[in-house]
Write a protein that holds these residues in place. Structure first.
Motif, PDB file in Angstrom:
ATOM      1  N   LEU A  19     -12.592  -4.245  13.888  1.00  0.00           N
ATOM      2  CA  LEU A  19     -11.196  -4.500  13.676  1.00  0.00           C
ATOM      3  C   LEU A  19     -10.346  -4.853  12.309  1.00  0.00           C
ATOM      4  CD1 LEU A  19     -10.488  -5.911  17.137  1.00  0.00           C
ATOM      5  CD2 LEU A  19      -9.683  -4.017  16.336  1.00  0.00           C
ATOM      6  N   VAL A  20     -11.170  -6.103  11.787  1.00  0.00           N
ATOM      7  CA  VAL A  20     -11.304  -6.952  10.272  1.00  0.00           C
ATOM      8  C   VAL A  20     -11.209  -5.357   9.493  1.00  0.00           C
ATOM      9  CG1 VAL A  20     -12.483  -8.290   8.648  1.00  0.00           C
ATOM     10  CG2 VAL A  20     -11.874  -8.954  11.601  1.00  0.00           C
ATOM     11  N   ILE A  21     -12.518  -4.795   9.032  1.00  0.00           N
ATOM     12  CA  ILE A  21     -12.124  -3.565   8.032  1.00  0.00           C
ATOM     13  C   ILE A  21     -11.107  -2.874   8.142  1.00  0.00           C
ATOM     14  CG2 ILE A  21     -13.457  -1.399   8.209  1.00  0.00           C
ATOM     15  CD1 ILE A  21     -15.847  -3.268   7.507  1.00  0.00           C
ATOM     16  N   TYR A  22     -10.629  -2.593   9.937  1.00  0.00           N
ATOM     17  CA  TYR A  22      -9.634  -1.736   9.658  1.00  0.00           C
ATOM     18  C   TYR A  22      -7.465  -2.351   9.129  1.00  0.00           C
ATOM     19  CZ  TYR A  22      -5.766   0.423  12.133  1.00  0.00           C
ATOM     20  OH  TYR A  22      -4.412   1.523  12.247  1.00  0.00           O
ATOM     21  N   ALA A  23      -8.400  -3.960   9.776  1.00  0.00           N
ATOM     22  CA  ALA A  23      -7.074  -4.672   8.611  1.00  0.00           C
ATOM     23  C   ALA A  23      -6.618  -4.656   7.397  1.00  0.00           C
ATOM     24  CB  ALA A  23      -7.132  -5.832   9.411  1.00  0.00           C
ATOM     25  N   HIS A  24      -7.710  -4.847   6.739  1.00  0.00           N
ATOM     26  CA  HIS A  24      -7.956  -4.701   5.509  1.00  0.00           C
ATOM     27  C   HIS A  24      -7.963  -3.309   4.529  1.00  0.00           C
ATOM     28  CE1 HIS A  24      -9.739  -8.825   5.354  1.00  0.00           C
ATOM     29  NE2 HIS A  24      -8.426  -9.060   6.247  1.00  0.00           N
ATOM     30  N   LEU A  25      -8.670  -2.272   5.374  1.00  0.00           N
ATOM     31  CA  LEU A  25      -8.829  -0.746   4.884  1.00  0.00           C
ATOM     32  C   LEU A  25      -7.619  -0.328   4.240  1.00  0.00           C
ATOM     33  CD1 LEU A  25     -10.711   0.811   2.879  1.00  0.00           C
ATOM     34  CD2 LEU A  25     -10.762   1.537   5.436  1.00  0.00           C
ATOM     35  N   THR A  26      -6.778  -0.333   6.114  1.00  0.00           N
ATOM     36  CA  THR A  26      -5.065   0.628   5.993  1.00  0.00           C
ATOM     37  C   THR A  26      -4.264   0.308   5.343  1.00  0.00           C
ATOM     38  OG1 THR A  26      -5.189  -0.569   8.085  1.00  0.00           O
ATOM     39  CG2 THR A  26      -5.863   1.062   8.021  1.00  0.00           C
ATOM     40  N   ARG A  27      -4.578  -1.126   4.022  1.00  0.00           N
ATOM     41  CA  ARG A  27      -3.242  -1.125   2.763  1.00  0.00           C
ATOM     42  C   ARG A  27      -3.971  -0.822   1.841  1.00  0.00           C
ATOM     43  NH1 ARG A  27      -4.712  -8.077   2.219  1.00  0.00           N
ATOM     44  NH2 ARG A  27      -4.345  -8.600   4.981  1.00  0.00           N
ATOM     45  N   PHE A  28      -4.138   0.362   2.558  1.00  0.00           N
ATOM     46  CA  PHE A  28      -4.511   1.424   1.075  1.00  0.00           C
ATOM     47  C   PHE A  28      -5.165   2.738   1.167  1.00  0.00           C
ATOM     48  CE2 PHE A  28      -6.774  -2.800  -0.149  1.00  0.00           C
ATOM     49  CZ  PHE A  28      -6.439  -3.902  -1.491  1.00  0.00           C
ATOM     50  N   VAL A  29      -5.446   2.824   2.375  1.00  0.00           N
ATOM     51  CA  VAL A  29      -5.366   4.100   2.810  1.00  0.00           C
ATOM     52  C   VAL A  29      -5.084   4.469   5.013  1.00  0.00           C
ATOM     53  CG1 VAL A  29      -7.372   4.793   1.443  1.00  0.00           C
ATOM     54  CG2 VAL A  29      -7.567   3.621   4.303  1.00  0.00           C
ATOM     55  N   PHE A  30      -4.483   5.579   5.063  1.00  0.00           N
ATOM     56  CA  PHE A  30      -4.178   5.470   6.000  1.00  0.00           C
ATOM     57  C   PHE A  30      -2.832   4.341   6.462  1.00  0.00           C
ATOM     58  CE2 PHE A  30      -8.253   7.580   6.479  1.00  0.00           C
ATOM     59  CZ  PHE A  30      -7.681   8.524   6.628  1.00  0.00           C
ATOM     60  N   THR A  31      -1.932   3.890   5.433  1.00  0.00           N
ATOM     61  CA  THR A  31      -1.121   3.149   5.572  1.00  0.00           C
ATOM     62  C   THR A  31      -0.360   3.873   6.750  1.00  0.00           C
ATOM     63  OG1 THR A  31       0.041   4.508   3.777  1.00  0.00           O
ATOM     64  CG2 THR A  31      -1.441   2.447   2.983  1.00  0.00           C
ATOM     65  N   ASP A  32       0.363   4.227   6.796  1.00  0.00           N
ATOM     66  CA  ASP A  32       1.008   5.094   7.744  1.00  0.00           C
ATOM     67  C   ASP A  32       0.809   4.649   9.658  1.00  0.00           C
ATOM     68  OD1 ASP A  32       2.560   6.329   6.023  1.00  0.00           O
ATOM     69  OD2 ASP A  32       1.947   8.638   6.204  1.00  0.00           O
ATOM     70  N   LEU A  33      -0.382   4.850   9.387  1.00  0.00           N
ATOM     71  CA  LEU A  33      -0.603   4.800  10.756  1.00  0.00           C
ATOM     72  C   LEU A  33      -1.104   3.112  11.245  1.00  0.00           C
ATOM     73  CD1 LEU A  33      -2.668   5.568  13.836  1.00  0.00           C
ATOM     74  CD2 LEU A  33      -5.196   5.310  11.699  1.00  0.00           C
ATOM     75  N   LEU A 333      -9.467   2.473  -4.668  1.00  0.00           N
ATOM     76  CA  LEU A 333      -8.721   3.089  -3.730  1.00  0.00           C
ATOM     77  C   LEU A 333      -7.387   3.261  -3.695  1.00  0.00           C
ATOM     78  CD1 LEU A 333     -10.429  -0.914  -1.245  1.00  0.00           C
ATOM     79  CD2 LEU A 333     -10.798   2.188  -1.186  1.00  0.00           C
ATOM     80  N   ARG A 334      -7.049   2.725  -4.270  1.00  0.00           N
ATOM     81  CA  ARG A 334      -5.104   3.097  -4.908  1.00  0.00           C
ATOM     82  C   ARG A 334      -5.147   4.944  -5.432  1.00  0.00           C
ATOM     83  NH1 ARG A 334      -5.414  -2.416  -6.713  1.00  0.00           N
ATOM     84  NH2 ARG A 334      -4.179  -3.574  -5.164  1.00  0.00           N
ATOM     85  N   SER A 335      -6.194   5.092  -5.770  1.00  0.00           N
ATOM     86  CA  SER A 335      -6.264   5.760  -6.792  1.00  0.00           C
ATOM     87  C   SER A 335      -5.537   7.720  -5.772  1.00  0.00           C
ATOM     88  CB  SER A 335      -7.777   6.667  -6.741  1.00  0.00           C
ATOM     89  OG  SER A 335      -8.322   7.442  -5.977  1.00  0.00           O
ATOM     90  N   ARG A 336      -5.768   9.072  -6.243  1.00  0.00           N
ATOM     91  CA  ARG A 336      -4.985   9.696  -5.863  1.00  0.00           C
ATOM     92  C   ARG A 336      -6.068  10.555  -4.753  1.00  0.00           C
ATOM     93  NH1 ARG A 336       0.230  10.943  -6.522  1.00  0.00           N
ATOM     94  NH2 ARG A 336       1.302  10.126  -8.838  1.00  0.00           N
ATOM     95  N   VAL A 337      -7.131  10.403  -4.434  1.00  0.00           N
ATOM     96  CA  VAL A 337      -8.359  11.014  -3.570  1.00  0.00           C
ATOM     97  C   VAL A 337      -7.391  10.810  -1.917  1.00  0.00           C
ATOM     98  CG1 VAL A 337     -11.291  10.705  -3.101  1.00  0.00           C
ATOM     99  CG2 VAL A 337      -9.984  10.422  -5.356  1.00  0.00           C
ATOM    100  N   PRO A 338      -7.889  11.947  -1.140  1.00  0.00           N
ATOM    101  CA  PRO A 338      -7.062  11.674   0.142  1.00  0.00           C
ATOM    102  C   PRO A 338      -7.534  10.878   0.831  1.00  0.00           C
ATOM    103  CG  PRO A 338      -8.274  14.229  -0.838  1.00  0.00           C
ATOM    104  CD  PRO A 338      -8.104  13.313  -1.551  1.00  0.00           C
ATOM    105  N   ASP A 339      -7.320  10.024   1.659  1.00  0.00           N
ATOM    106  CA  ASP A 339      -7.712   8.924   2.320  1.00  0.00           C
ATOM    107  C   ASP A 339      -8.892   9.398   3.136  1.00  0.00           C
ATOM    108  OD1 ASP A 339      -5.150   8.136   1.728  1.00  0.00           O
ATOM    109  OD2 ASP A 339      -3.931   7.655   3.403  1.00  0.00           O
TER     110      ASP A 339
END
Length: 394
Positions: A19-33, A333-339
């Motif tokens: 849950l913690v990883i999801y909270a932090h990682l989705t600041r960079f990938v899967f931001t719509d989710l 993580l801020r690059s244009r590589v697919p999420d």
């Protein structure tokens, strides 16, 4: 290998760290989710609260079982410090702090978040609350009140009552805090009864003082409630093992849950955000971590998936490592590589590093200085009875 009776706790640790990883990682990938789920759940809050419940469930029980404050503090040091210090070393080299002296002293106490010291990494704030909990548990143990049900109720009521107040900020007090902490621990570990009591009371006064008067603004409202949640885990453990009734335990759980929800809703009101959606989010966050713990406890006799228990075993490493990877790999993580590719690479990196840190830092650290039973002496009791334990009736 995790013992079967502990696998369910490791499973809960795994859920918490994911849950913690999801909270932090989705600041960079899967931001719509994140934009959708964030409207209905504080994943990070749910994760750390679940961690706190698990700690509260197991830590005081371990101290009571061994009945030895020296052994307890040595085991905590061996468990937490090696990786903690390694992470600090990496981050200090990568990003040298402005004030090395206060940073070093504050982090040496494991209370930097409560001593007004800037953290070398944000995730260390939870370790400050862990340390605060250990100190209060030590206080109760020295005055032989470790089985009291009052601490979570008192902390919850006090937390709810003082939440609307603007806390008195003492500011950066690393050196005075470290001196008081050292003096208290010296008394507690001295082996002399009067010194233990004096040291325990000093540690309790320091901890409550910091929680009341030097709380970081990020947790100015719910700091005391966090510790109350940990003590609630202890109450649940006692009810599970017949040391108190479930009727009394349920009252404690209800008081702490109501206080926590009251404080969260009060914070929303202060921000002019007391809307049905955000009220629902607060309720769902509470239900998520409480429900996960309840489900894990009810299913504890069933088989915990091996992969989930394994993540739980690595959870301390994962928790400390995952944000360091984010800090050091931010441009990637801020690059244009697919999420999906970024997320997969990130998780593989975190799990790989965490396996290494667990294998080569955590495990050797836990073994460091640990006494091994003498094979020449038979019938050794690895858990001598506590001198604080109440005599059992014949």
């Amino acid at each position: 290998m995790t013992a079967p009776r502990m696998a369910w706790l490791d499973g809960l640790r795994a859920v918490a760290v994911l849950l913690v990883i999801y909270a932090h990682l989705t600041r960079f990938v899967f931001t719509d989710l994140r934009a959708v789920t964030g409207e209905w759940l504080h994943a990070g809050t749910a994760g750390v609260m679940l961690f706190f419940l698990v700690s509260g469930y197991i830590i005081p029980a371990s101290l009571e079982r061994h009945g030895d404050l020296r052994a307890f503090w040595l085991s905590r040091a061996r468990r937490l410090l090696p990786l903690y210090l390694a992470v600090i070393a990496v981050l200090v080299v990568a990003h040298p702090p402005a004030n090395v002296g206060s940073t070093a002293v504050g982090h040496a106490t494991m209370l930097p978040f409560l001593l007004g010291v800037p953290l070398v990494t944000p995730v260390f704030w939870t370790l400050s609350f862990e340390m605060a909990f250990y100190l209060l548990v030590t206080t109760l143990f020295t005055v032989r009140a470790q089985r009291s049900l009052l601490p979570p109720v008192i902390l919850a009521v006090l937390g709810a009552a003082t939440a609307p107040l603007v806390p008195l900020r003492l500011g950066e007090i690393a050196v005075p805090g470290a001196v008081i902490l050292a003096a208290g621990l010296a008394g507690v570990l001295s082996g002399r009864r009067r010194a233990e009591i004096a040291g325990g009371l000093l540690l309790g006064a320091l901890t409550l003082g910091l929680l009341l008067f030097d709380m970081d603004p990020a947790h100015a409202r719910d700091g005391l409630l966090i510790v109350a949640v940990m003590f609630t885990g202890s109450v649940i453990h006692r009810a599970d093992h017949g040391h108190t009734s479930w009727r009394r335990a349920t009252v404690v759980i209800a008081v702490v849950a109501a206080a926590l929800l009251t404080v969260w809703l009060g914070e929303l009101a202060a921000l002019n955000a007391l809307t049905p959606r955000y009220v629902t989010r607060s309720v769902l966050t509470l239900l998520t971590f409480a429900g996960a713990f309840a489900a894990g406890r009810l299913l504890r006799r069933r088989h915990t998936p091996r992969w989930l228990a394994r993540i739980g075993v690595l959870s301390y490493s994962i928790y400390l490592v995952h944000f360091v990877v984010i800090e050091l790999a931010g441009p990637v993580l801020r690059s244009r590589v697919p999420d999906p590719l970024l997320a997969a690479a990130y998780l593989a990196t975190v799990l790989g590093i965490s396996w290494l840190t667990h294998r080569y830092i955590e495990v050797p650290g836990q073994r460091l200085g640990a006494r091994r039973p003498d094979p020449a002496v038979k019938d050794q009791n690895p858990h001598p009875p506590s001198r604080y334990a109440r005599p059992r009736p014949p």
